[in-house]
Design a protein around this motif. Structure first.
Motif, PDB file in Angstrom:
ATOM      1  N   ALA A 194     -50.342  -1.471   7.445  1.00 45.80           N
ATOM      2  CA  ALA A 194     -49.132  -1.174   6.683  1.00 45.80           C
ATOM      3  C   ALA A 194     -48.426   0.040   7.273  1.00 45.80           C
ATOM      4  CB  ALA A 194     -49.473  -0.939   5.219  1.00 45.80           C
ATOM      5  N   VAL A 195     -49.213   1.057   7.638  1.00 37.59           N
ATOM      6  CA  VAL A 195     -48.652   2.243   8.287  1.00 37.59           C
ATOM      7  C   VAL A 195     -47.939   1.838   9.575  1.00 37.59           C
ATOM      8  CG1 VAL A 195     -49.236   4.406   9.447  1.00 37.59           C
ATOM      9  CG2 VAL A 195     -50.360   3.814   7.294  1.00 37.59           C
ATOM     10  N   THR A 217     -52.552  -1.316  -0.070  1.00 34.56           N
ATOM     11  CA  THR A 217     -51.887  -0.048  -0.365  1.00 34.56           C
ATOM     12  C   THR A 217     -51.074   0.406   0.841  1.00 34.56           C
ATOM     13  OG1 THR A 217     -53.586   1.474   0.473  1.00 34.56           O
ATOM     14  CG2 THR A 217     -53.921   0.535  -1.734  1.00 34.56           C
ATOM     15  N   GLU A 218     -50.305   1.480   0.646  1.00 33.56           N
ATOM     16  CA  GLU A 218     -49.505   2.030   1.736  1.00 33.56           C
ATOM     17  C   GLU A 218     -50.365   2.679   2.809  1.00 33.56           C
ATOM     18  OE1 GLU A 218     -47.147   5.503   0.697  1.00 33.56           O
ATOM     19  OE2 GLU A 218     -48.382   5.796  -1.097  1.00 33.56           O
ATOM     20  N   GLU A 263     -43.016  -6.392   5.757  1.00 34.15           N
ATOM     21  CA  GLU A 263     -41.959  -5.661   6.463  1.00 34.15           C
ATOM     22  C   GLU A 263     -40.943  -6.608   7.101  1.00 34.15           C
ATOM     23  OE1 GLU A 263     -41.288  -2.515   6.415  1.00 34.15           O
ATOM     24  OE2 GLU A 263     -43.068  -1.929   5.260  1.00 34.15           O
ATOM     25  N   LYS A 265     -54.884  10.244   4.631  1.00 32.37           N
ATOM     26  CA  LYS A 265     -55.201   9.596   3.364  1.00 32.37           C
ATOM     27  C   LYS A 265     -56.257  10.432   2.668  1.00 32.37           C
ATOM     28  CE  LYS A 265     -56.982   5.330   1.270  1.00 32.37           C
ATOM     29  NZ  LYS A 265     -58.131   5.950   0.568  1.00 32.37           N
ATOM     30  N   ARG A 324     -44.779  -0.526   8.977  1.00 36.94           N
ATOM     31  CA  ARG A 324     -43.702   0.261   8.383  1.00 36.94           C
ATOM     32  C   ARG A 324     -43.037   1.145   9.439  1.00 36.94           C
ATOM     33  NH1 ARG A 324     -46.485   1.824   4.446  1.00 36.94           N
ATOM     34  NH2 ARG A 324     -47.176   3.848   5.214  1.00 36.94           N
ATOM     35  N   SER A 353     -49.308  -7.146   5.970  1.00 37.46           N
ATOM     36  CA  SER A 353     -48.493  -5.937   6.134  1.00 37.46           C
ATOM     37  C   SER A 353     -47.227  -6.231   6.922  1.00 37.46           C
ATOM     38  CB  SER A 353     -49.311  -4.864   6.859  1.00 37.46           C
ATOM     39  OG  SER A 353     -50.441  -4.485   6.109  1.00 37.46           O
TER      40      SER A 353
END
Length: 346
Positions: free
Chosen positions: A179-180, A173-174, A279, A91, A183, A275
């Motif tokens: 979230a990482v 955010t991504e 998904e 990031k 995903r 998150s």
């Protein structure tokens, strides 16, 4: 005729409101007695103190400090599990890491228990924030669970994961650590039976009117003394909420309340469970309700001395009881089993 129509309408309105309130609060729960193993409260305190004193400011703007905190968590995980994985992501040119420890079988639908280990860097006055309750308490819960699973390995796959970046500017955010992770699980086709998010689990009070609420309806439905732990899920997690609540109520004397919401309501979705929702995975937040009771939230006063490690331990015992009940449906912990040696990760 008008009177009959009015009475019928009023009755239907009452039924609908009553059903909505029941879905939201889940006031009736049948406890499942479970002899949960004791947890080392001194260890929980040590973890919170270490993270909140040695690793500050523990935010995305200080990746070296955050990385060192991840190293510490990885070392502690390795004391309990031989299957530890570091998930790195970039990031803004900096490297961040989620840290996972695995227990139980390598294959099958897993239970994910997560907590973020970053904190807000500074408060409104520019002072460093120790982040004891938010969220060293959740990380201590992960490491405490790891100790319990090292002695009582689960027969279902369990992943304990510490997320690197939950706070702003990453939230939503991504690049949010959870979230990482969520995903990646989705892209690799991994099945998650439930994600349990440990978001601030250490602040309690027995003082009347110590519990506040940001929604007026909650002030009519829930207690005003901050002596309970809360569970938050969506309507489609209603059954999981009841199961988790039943197991936690049966494991200790700590009061457990729950709220079931129709969708991602602001503030009730402000943590890593969102998150997993996004998904398509079921997820429940376990929380002491954050700023609704802890006035030290996001301030320099969020220190390790302000937390209740006995009740924090009860929260972890309850989560352990839920996972154990998913595997065996028995009322007692199984005899300890020797851990097998393996280098595989999931």
């Amino acid at each position: 005729m008008k009177i009959r129509w009015f009475l019928t309408t009023a009755f239907l309105v009452i039924v609908v409101i009553g059903a909505a309130l029941y879905l939201t609060k889940q006031p009736i729960v049948f406890s499942r007695p479970f002899a949960a193993p004791l947890i080392d409260e001194n260890y929980l305190q040590l973890v919170v103190r270490t993270l909140s004193e040695r690793f500050i400011p523990r935010d995305a703007h200080h990746p070296a400090v955050l990385g060192a905190a991840g190293d510490y968590i990885e070392l502690e995980f390795r004391r309990s599990s031989e299957r530890v994985l570091r998930q790195e992501f970039l990031k803004g040119g900096d490297v961040y890491s989620n840290v996972s420890a695995f227990f139980g079988p390598a294959e099958g639908a897993r239970i994910v228990v997560g907590a973020h280990y970053d904190s807000v860097g500074t408060d409104s006055r520019g002072n460093y924030v120790p982040g004891a309750d938010d969220n060293a308490s959740g990380v201590a819960g992960l490491l405490g669970l790891a100790q319990l699973f090292a002695i009582n390995p689960p027969s279902v796959p369990v992943e304990l994961v510490a997320f690197a970046t939950e706070e702003q500017p990453s939230f939503g955010t991504e690049f949010m650590g959870s979230a990482v992770h969520a995903r990646d699980l989705r892209q690799r086709g991994k099945d998650v039976s439930l994600m349990i998010d440990l978001e601030m689990i250490g602040y309690f009070s027995d003082v009347p009117n110590s519990q506040r609420y940001h929604l007026w309806i909650f002030r009519r439905l829930y207690p005003t003394t901050a002596d309970f732990i809360a569970l938050v899920g969506r309507w489609n997690e209603w059954g999981d909420l009841l199961s988790l609540k039943s197991a936690m109520v049966g494991a200790t004397a700590l009061p457990v309340l729950s709220v079931s919401i129709p969708y991602e309501l602001p503030r009730l979705a402000d943590s890593d469970h969102i998150s997993f929702w996004r998904e398509g995975f079921p997820a429940i937040m376990v929380t002491d309700t954050s700023f609704n009771r802890n006035r030290n939230y996001h301030s320099a006063h969020d220190t390790w001395q302000t937390l209740d490690y006995h009740r924090m331990g009860q929260v972890i015992q309850g989560v352990f009881a839920y996972i154990a009940s998913r595997e065996s449906n028995q009322d007692a912990v199984q005899p300890p089993k020797k851990m097998g040696r393996t280098s595989s990760v999931q």
